[in-house]
Design a protein around this motif. Structure first.
Motif, PDB file in Angstrom:
ATOM      1  N   GLN A 270      -2.187  13.827  -4.124  1.00 26.06           N
ATOM      2  CA  GLN A 270      -1.088  12.911  -4.455  1.00 26.06           C
ATOM      3  C   GLN A 270      -1.312  12.252  -5.809  1.00 26.06           C
ATOM      4  O   GLN A 270      -0.383  12.139  -6.629  1.00 26.06           O
ATOM      5  CB  GLN A 270      -1.001  11.852  -3.352  1.00 26.06           C
ATOM      6  CG  GLN A 270      -0.069  10.699  -3.607  1.00 26.06           C
ATOM      7  CD  GLN A 270      -0.258   9.586  -2.581  1.00 26.06           C
ATOM      8  OE1 GLN A 270      -1.373   9.137  -2.327  1.00 26.06           O
ATOM      9  NE2 GLN A 270       0.838   9.164  -1.978  1.00 26.06           N
ATOM     10  N   LEU A 271      -2.555  11.818  -6.067  1.00 24.16           N
ATOM     11  CA  LEU A 271      -2.849  11.082  -7.299  1.00 24.16           C
ATOM     12  C   LEU A 271      -3.024  11.981  -8.511  1.00 24.16           C
ATOM     13  O   LEU A 271      -2.510  11.685  -9.597  1.00 24.16           O
ATOM     14  CB  LEU A 271      -4.121  10.244  -7.099  1.00 24.16           C
ATOM     15  CG  LEU A 271      -3.998   8.903  -6.386  1.00 24.16           C
ATOM     16  CD1 LEU A 271      -5.341   8.186  -6.397  1.00 24.16           C
ATOM     17  CD2 LEU A 271      -2.938   8.020  -7.022  1.00 24.16           C
ATOM     18  N   PHE A 272      -3.750  13.088  -8.350  1.00 22.15           N
ATOM     19  CA  PHE A 272      -4.175  13.870  -9.508  1.00 22.15           C
ATOM     20  C   PHE A 272      -3.430  15.193  -9.689  1.00 22.15           C
ATOM     21  O   PHE A 272      -3.476  15.772 -10.775  1.00 22.15           O
ATOM     22  CB  PHE A 272      -5.679  14.144  -9.404  1.00 22.15           C
ATOM     23  CG  PHE A 272      -6.510  12.897  -9.366  1.00 22.15           C
ATOM     24  CD1 PHE A 272      -6.649  12.106 -10.497  1.00 22.15           C
ATOM     25  CD2 PHE A 272      -7.128  12.499  -8.195  1.00 22.15           C
ATOM     26  CE1 PHE A 272      -7.404  10.953 -10.473  1.00 22.15           C
ATOM     27  CE2 PHE A 272      -7.895  11.339  -8.154  1.00 22.15           C
ATOM     28  CZ  PHE A 272      -8.032  10.562  -9.296  1.00 22.15           C
ATOM     29  N   LEU A 273      -2.781  15.668  -8.630  1.00 18.02           N
ATOM     30  CA  LEU A 273      -2.084  16.947  -8.734  1.00 18.02           C
ATOM     31  C   LEU A 273      -0.581  16.816  -8.568  1.00 18.02           C
ATOM     32  O   LEU A 273       0.138  17.820  -8.601  1.00 18.02           O
ATOM     33  CB  LEU A 273      -2.641  17.926  -7.677  1.00 18.02           C
ATOM     34  CG  LEU A 273      -4.138  18.226  -7.771  1.00 18.02           C
ATOM     35  CD1 LEU A 273      -4.577  19.133  -6.621  1.00 18.02           C
ATOM     36  CD2 LEU A 273      -4.482  18.857  -9.113  1.00 18.02           C
ATOM     37  N   GLY A 274      -0.112  15.576  -8.380  1.00 13.45           N
ATOM     38  CA  GLY A 274       1.322  15.348  -8.259  1.00 13.45           C
ATOM     39  C   GLY A 274       1.934  15.869  -6.979  1.00 13.45           C
ATOM     40  O   GLY A 274       3.130  16.142  -6.923  1.00 13.45           O
ATOM     41  N   TRP A 275       1.131  15.994  -5.928  1.00 11.86           N
ATOM     42  CA  TRP A 275       1.664  16.472  -4.659  1.00 11.86           C
ATOM     43  C   TRP A 275       2.668  15.485  -4.092  1.00 11.86           C
ATOM     44  O   TRP A 275       2.459  14.271  -4.146  1.00 11.86           O
ATOM     45  CB  TRP A 275       0.549  16.676  -3.641  1.00 11.86           C
ATOM     46  CG  TRP A 275      -0.357  17.826  -3.938  1.00 11.86           C
ATOM     47  CD1 TRP A 275      -0.249  18.712  -4.976  1.00 11.86           C
ATOM     48  CD2 TRP A 275      -1.523  18.197  -3.205  1.00 11.86           C
ATOM     49  NE1 TRP A 275      -1.272  19.625  -4.934  1.00 11.86           N
ATOM     50  CE2 TRP A 275      -2.074  19.336  -3.856  1.00 11.86           C
ATOM     51  CE3 TRP A 275      -2.167  17.703  -2.090  1.00 11.86           C
ATOM     52  CZ2 TRP A 275      -3.232  19.973  -3.409  1.00 11.86           C
ATOM     53  CZ3 TRP A 275      -3.316  18.336  -1.629  1.00 11.86           C
ATOM     54  CH2 TRP A 275      -3.833  19.454  -2.288  1.00 11.86           C
TER      55      TRP A 275
ATOM     56  N   LEU B 157       4.716  11.984   1.446  1.00 12.63           N
ATOM     57  CA  LEU B 157       3.689  11.885   0.412  1.00 12.63           C
ATOM     58  C   LEU B 157       4.382  11.661  -0.924  1.00 12.63           C
ATOM     59  O   LEU B 157       5.192  12.483  -1.354  1.00 12.63           O
ATOM     60  CB  LEU B 157       2.861  13.171   0.384  1.00 12.63           C
ATOM     61  CG  LEU B 157       1.509  13.131  -0.331  1.00 12.63           C
ATOM     62  CD1 LEU B 157       0.544  12.223   0.414  1.00 12.63           C
ATOM     63  CD2 LEU B 157       0.934  14.538  -0.454  1.00 12.63           C
ATOM     64  N   ILE B 158       4.083  10.532  -1.560  1.00 18.39           N
ATOM     65  CA  ILE B 158       4.729  10.162  -2.814  1.00 18.39           C
ATOM     66  C   ILE B 158       3.802  10.484  -3.975  1.00 18.39           C
ATOM     67  O   ILE B 158       2.675   9.988  -4.025  1.00 18.39           O
ATOM     68  CB  ILE B 158       5.089   8.664  -2.826  1.00 18.39           C
ATOM     69  CG1 ILE B 158       6.004   8.327  -1.644  1.00 18.39           C
ATOM     70  CG2 ILE B 158       5.741   8.275  -4.147  1.00 18.39           C
ATOM     71  CD1 ILE B 158       6.292   6.851  -1.498  1.00 18.39           C
ATOM     72  N   ALA B 159       4.257  11.321  -4.884  1.00 16.13           N
ATOM     73  CA  ALA B 159       3.440  11.691  -6.042  1.00 16.13           C
ATOM     74  C   ALA B 159       3.071  10.451  -6.846  1.00 16.13           C
ATOM     75  O   ALA B 159       3.919   9.615  -7.148  1.00 16.13           O
ATOM     76  CB  ALA B 159       4.199  12.681  -6.926  1.00 16.13           C
ATOM     77  N   GLY B 160       1.789  10.326  -7.164  1.00 15.31           N
ATOM     78  CA  GLY B 160       1.320   9.173  -7.941  1.00 15.31           C
ATOM     79  C   GLY B 160       0.881   8.003  -7.112  1.00 15.31           C
ATOM     80  O   GLY B 160       0.306   7.047  -7.635  1.00 15.31           O
ATOM     81  N   GLY B 161       1.121   8.045  -5.787  1.00 15.73           N
ATOM     82  CA  GLY B 161       0.680   6.971  -4.901  1.00 15.73           C
ATOM     83  C   GLY B 161       1.731   5.919  -4.665  1.00 15.73           C
ATOM     84  O   GLY B 161       2.792   5.906  -5.289  1.00 15.73           O
TER      85      GLY B 161
ATOM     86  N   PRO C 250       2.345   2.787  -7.428  1.00 18.70           N
ATOM     87  CA  PRO C 250       1.878   3.792  -8.392  1.00 18.70           C
ATOM     88  C   PRO C 250       0.410   3.617  -8.758  1.00 18.70           C
ATOM     89  O   PRO C 250      -0.090   2.496  -8.904  1.00 18.70           O
ATOM     90  CB  PRO C 250       2.788   3.531  -9.607  1.00 18.70           C
ATOM     91  CG  PRO C 250       4.037   2.965  -9.013  1.00 18.70           C
ATOM     92  CD  PRO C 250       3.579   2.124  -7.861  1.00 18.70           C
ATOM     93  N   ASP C 251      -0.273   4.753  -8.873  1.00 18.98           N
ATOM     94  CA  ASP C 251      -1.682   4.828  -9.271  1.00 18.98           C
ATOM     95  C   ASP C 251      -2.640   4.312  -8.207  1.00 18.98           C
ATOM     96  O   ASP C 251      -3.818   4.078  -8.493  1.00 18.98           O
ATOM     97  CB  ASP C 251      -1.932   4.070 -10.588  1.00 18.98           C
ATOM     98  CG  ASP C 251      -1.116   4.636 -11.729  1.00 18.98           C
ATOM     99  OD1 ASP C 251      -0.954   5.868 -11.773  1.00 18.98           O
ATOM    100  OD2 ASP C 251      -0.641   3.844 -12.559  1.00 18.98           O
ATOM    101  N   ARG C 252      -2.148   4.136  -6.971  1.00 19.46           N
ATOM    102  CA  ARG C 252      -3.012   3.738  -5.854  1.00 19.46           C
ATOM    103  C   ARG C 252      -2.800   4.713  -4.703  1.00 19.46           C
ATOM    104  O   ARG C 252      -1.686   4.916  -4.254  1.00 19.46           O
ATOM    105  CB  ARG C 252      -2.708   2.299  -5.402  1.00 19.46           C
ATOM    106  CG  ARG C 252      -3.038   1.236  -6.424  1.00 19.46           C
ATOM    107  CD  ARG C 252      -2.715  -0.152  -5.897  1.00 19.46           C
ATOM    108  NE  ARG C 252      -3.497  -0.469  -4.705  1.00 19.46           N
ATOM    109  CZ  ARG C 252      -3.338  -1.584  -3.973  1.00 19.46           C
ATOM    110  NH1 ARG C 252      -2.403  -2.468  -4.328  1.00 19.46           N
ATOM    111  NH2 ARG C 252      -4.075  -1.805  -2.916  1.00 19.46           N
ATOM    112  N   MET C 253      -3.879   5.307  -4.248  1.00 18.14           N
ATOM    113  CA  MET C 253      -3.781   6.315  -3.199  1.00 18.14           C
ATOM    114  C   MET C 253      -3.253   5.708  -1.901  1.00 18.14           C
ATOM    115  O   MET C 253      -3.753   4.692  -1.426  1.00 18.14           O
ATOM    116  CB  MET C 253      -5.154   6.946  -2.942  1.00 18.14           C
ATOM    117  CG  MET C 253      -5.127   8.042  -1.875  1.00 18.14           C
ATOM    118  SD  MET C 253      -6.773   8.527  -1.304  1.00 18.14           S
ATOM    119  CE  MET C 253      -7.378   9.351  -2.763  1.00 18.14           C
ATOM    120  N   ALA C 254      -2.228   6.349  -1.333  1.00 16.96           N
ATOM    121  CA  ALA C 254      -1.689   5.949  -0.033  1.00 16.96           C
ATOM    122  C   ALA C 254      -1.726   7.100   0.964  1.00 16.96           C
ATOM    123  O   ALA C 254      -1.683   6.879   2.166  1.00 16.96           O
ATOM    124  CB  ALA C 254      -0.255   5.439  -0.191  1.00 16.96           C
TER     125      ALA C 254
END
Length: 453
Positions: free
Chosen positions: A133-138, A149-153, A156-160
């Motif tokens: 999610q954070l690094f591959l834009g899933w 699953l939200i791309a970027g968290g 934003p920028d926080r893993m969820a």
């Protein structure tokens, strides 16, 4: 081999075996398929409640939860918004019942270890999805699994990952990290025992044992002997989960994870580790909060990712209404205004919005939220019941066989972590996190006589 695996899965009490199978299967898939996992978890508890009904209603602890349930129902009649208060009951009352069932289903430290393993294994897909999610834009839209699953968290920028919000994932990973670290430490202890045993066997072969039996034989031949595969897997899992905790960017989780490491080190008597962890905590604290002349030196060593998050320099323009001290003051003022019955469950948000023109889901403190919404009598009873379970757990720790104490200690540590987390957040409103919390509490309450098998 199949017979050994099957015996490892089943419960020692034949009438509870089906419930135990349901709990294990449900627990494994629960983080990433909550609807289906809940079926197994709830069946395991409810069937046990039916089978152990007479024992449950006679016990003072569960009578206390029945009284608490009645008090919570009464507060609905005095709520500002009775509909919201009634719906709020479902975040508590069903879990009291589940707690009663789980505390009778989980009876041995062997089961605690089994639960720790299942939770640890189930966490890996969660963290992997979060990294993607954070690094591959899933990204994944809402699906039959019950999550997106939200791309970027989120934010934003926080893993969820598969959870709705980063702080919720952080609460989950705190539980997983503590339990997996407990398993790793147990394997580490077995590794040290194995090394000692190998040396002893070598001395025996050289005739230095003087005819004495090798004490390690039973250890090396027992099912609890050291496993290289388990040790390597747990090492990898602990690292991955700790990385996930960092990527949630949750200050609460960072502090609790560091505190848990310190507690384990103290428990193990590792003075160097205690000094190391304490040094890290002091360095981060000085980098974040010391006067500029002192902080400048520590900020050369401590990454800004950590100290700027702690002192809120990453969010310097945060509105006063979003500050937790403001929320706590407001919740306490509500408690003072209605100390006996509160304003009703799930009523804080509307009252806070009317006052500040800002909607907020909760006041970031479970106990202040309960005192404001249900009154002091219900809140104090709730806290008293939790204290009862914890104190009895500490007493059980003394009589549990030495080789199993570390696993039980890890559950007590999870309980303490849950308390700490809920002083700066609220885990009640996430279905999965709330379920995990009550399962941990039920597991502690179930160990009454130091059984290990």
């Amino acid at each position: 081999m199949t017979k050994i695996i099957w015996s490892y899965l089943r419960h020692s009490d034949p009438k509870l075996r089906f419930s135990w199978y349901c709990l294990q299967l449900g627990l494994l898939i629960f983080p990433w398929f909550p609807a289906l996992g809940a079926v197994g978890l709830f069946l395991g508890s409810l069937i046990t409640c039916v089978q152990e009904y007479r024992q449950i209603i006679k016990h003072s602890l569960y009578q206390g939860f029945i009284l608490l349930s009645l008090l919570l129902v009464i507060t609905v009649g005095f709520a500002a918004d009775k509909t919201a208060a009634f719906l709020g009951l479902f975040n508590l009352l069903p879990f009291f019942l589940l707690f009663a069932g789980w505390s009778h289903l989980v009876q041995t430290t062997w089961q605690l270890k089994r639960i720790s393993w299942i939770i640890t294994i189930g966490s890996l897909p969660v963290v992997i999805l979060g990294i993607g999610q954070l690094f591959l834009g899933w990204s994944v839209a809402s699906n039959i699994f019950g999550w997106s699953l939200i791309a970027g968290g989120n934010p934003p920028d926080r893993m969820a990952s598969v959870f709705m919000y980063a702080n919720t994932l952080a609460g989950y990973l705190v539980i997983v990290f503590i339990l997996s670290l407990g398993l790793w430490l147990q394997e580490w202890g077995r590794l040290r025992t194995r090394r000692w045993g190998d040396k002893g066997m070598g001395r025996k072969r050289d005739g230095e044992m003087g005819g004495q039996g090798d004490k390690s034989d039973s250890i090396l031949s027992s099912p609890s002997a050291f496993s290289v595969t388990s040790f390597l897997f747990l090492t990898l899992t602990v690292i991955i989960n700790f990385a996930g905790l960092i990527l949630t960017n949750s200050r609460n989780a960072w502090v609790i994870a560091l505190t848990a490491c310190l507690a384990y080190a103290v428990y193990q008597g590792w003075r160097l580790i205690v000094a190391f962890v304490t040094g890290i905590a002091i360095s981060v604290g000085l980098a974040a909060f010391a006067p500029p002349t002192i902080a400048k030196s520590f900020r050369k060593v401590v990454p800004a990712f950590f100290w700027a998050r702690f002192n809120d320099q990453l969010h310097p323009d945060r509105p006063v209404a979003l500050m937790r001290t403001s929320q706590w003051d407001f919740a306490w003022d509500l408690t003072i205004q209605r100390p006996w019955t509160g304003w009703g469950l799930r009523n804080f948000s509307d009252i806070y919005k009317a006052k500040t023109n800002l909607w907020l889901g909760h006041p970031h403190n479970l106990f202040l939220m309960l005192s404001a919404e249900t009154g002091l009598p219900a809140t104090l009873l709730f806290c008293g019941l939790l204290a009862w379970v914890f104190i009895r757990g500490v007493r059980s720790l003394r009589i549990i066989p030495k080789q199993d104490r570390l696993i039980f200690f890890s559950y007590l540590l999870v309980f303490a972590a849950w308390i700490l987390f809920n002083t700066v957040d609220v885990t009640l409103f996430d279905f999965r996190l709330n379920t995990f919390s009550w399962l941990m509490l039920g597991a502690i309450a179930g160990i009454k006589d130091g059984k290990s098998a």
